[in-house]
Design a protein around this motif. Structure first.
Motif, short mmCIF file in Angstrom:
data_model
loop_
_atom_site.label_atom_id
_atom_site.label_comp_id
_atom_site.label_asym_id
_atom_site.label_seq_id
_atom_site.Cartn_x
_atom_site.Cartn_y
_atom_site.Cartn_z
N LEU A 71 45.76 42.70 36.64
CA LEU A 71 46.48 41.44 36.61
C LEU A 71 47.25 41.21 37.91
O LEU A 71 47.25 40.09 38.45
N ALA A 72 47.86 42.26 38.45
CA ALA A 72 48.61 42.14 39.71
C ALA A 72 47.67 41.79 40.86
O ALA A 72 47.99 40.93 41.70
N VAL A 73 46.50 42.42 40.91
CA VAL A 73 45.55 42.15 41.99
C VAL A 73 45.01 40.73 41.86
O VAL A 73 44.89 40.00 42.86
N GLU A 74 44.68 40.30 40.64
CA GLU A 74 44.18 38.93 40.45
C GLU A 74 45.24 37.90 40.86
O GLU A 74 44.91 36.88 41.45
N THR A 75 46.50 38.17 40.57
CA THR A 75 47.58 37.27 40.96
C THR A 75 47.71 37.22 42.48
O THR A 75 47.86 36.14 43.06
N ALA A 76 47.64 38.38 43.13
CA ALA A 76 47.74 38.43 44.59
C ALA A 76 46.58 37.67 45.24
O ALA A 76 46.78 36.95 46.23
N ALA A 78 44.91 35.17 43.91
CA ALA A 78 45.11 33.74 43.67
C ALA A 78 46.14 33.16 44.64
O ALA A 78 45.94 32.06 45.18
N VAL A 79 47.21 33.91 44.89
CA VAL A 79 48.22 33.45 45.84
C VAL A 79 47.63 33.38 47.25
O VAL A 79 47.85 32.41 47.99
N ARG A 80 46.86 34.40 47.62
CA ARG A 80 46.22 34.40 48.93
C ARG A 80 45.29 33.21 49.09
O ARG A 80 45.29 32.53 50.13
N TYR A 87 46.65 26.42 54.50
CA TYR A 87 46.48 26.57 55.95
C TYR A 87 45.31 25.71 56.44
O TYR A 87 45.41 25.04 57.47
N GLN A 88 44.22 25.71 55.69
CA GLN A 88 43.06 24.89 56.08
C GLN A 88 43.39 23.41 56.03
O GLN A 88 42.95 22.63 56.88
N GLN A 89 44.18 22.99 55.06
CA GLN A 89 44.59 21.59 54.99
C GLN A 89 45.49 21.22 56.16
O GLN A 89 45.40 20.11 56.69
N ILE A 90 46.35 22.13 56.57
CA ILE A 90 47.20 21.86 57.73
C ILE A 90 46.36 21.73 58.98
O ILE A 90 46.61 20.85 59.83
N LEU A 91 45.33 22.56 59.12
CA LEU A 91 44.47 22.47 60.29
C LEU A 91 43.70 21.17 60.35
O LEU A 91 43.36 20.69 61.43
#
Length: 95
Positions: A71-76, A78-80, A87-91
Motif C-alpha cells: 500500500l505504501a509503495v502504491e501510494t508513493a 501514485a504521488v510520483r 511537471y509535464q503540464q507546466i512544460l
C-alpha cells in the motif's frame, strides 16, 4: 457495558486528544515526515520477511507487513505520477 462499546469510547477519546495538524507548519516538514513514515513501513516489511525466512515471525504478521508495504509503495507511485503529470503540464504552458 459491552466490551466493544468500551473499546469504541476509548478509541474516540484517544482520537479527540490527538492534535490537529498545524496549518502554519511548513510543507517540507510534512514531506519529510511522510518520507520517514514510508521508509519505516518498507523497513518493517523487510524485517518481517527476514523473520519469516528465519522462522521467528508468524505468517499472519508477514502478510500484514507486506500488505502495508504494498500500500505504501502504491501510494508513493501514485504521488510520483501526479508530480510528473503536473511537471509535464507546466512544460506545455505557453510563455
Amino acid at each position: 457495558m459491552d466490551i466493544r462499546s468500551s473499546l469504541a469510547s476509548l478509541g474516540y477519546s484517544h482520537a479527540r486528544n490527538v492534535a490537529a495538524p498545524d496549518p502554519e507548519a511548513s510543507s517540507s516538514s510534512y514531506l519529510a515526515s511522510a518520507v520517514e513514515n514510508f521508509q519505516d513501513t518498507v523497513r518493517g516489511g523487510e524485517e518481517a520477511a527476514k523473520g519469516a525466512m528465519l522462522g521467528t515471525v508468524d505468517p499472519h504478521a508477514l502478510v500484514e507487513a507486506l500488505a502495508n508495504t504494498e500500500l505504501a509503495v502504491e501510494t508513493a507511485v501514485a504521488v510520483r505520477n501526479k508530480v510528473v503529470e503536473a511537471y509535464q503540464q507546466i512544460l506545455q504552458m505557453p510563455v
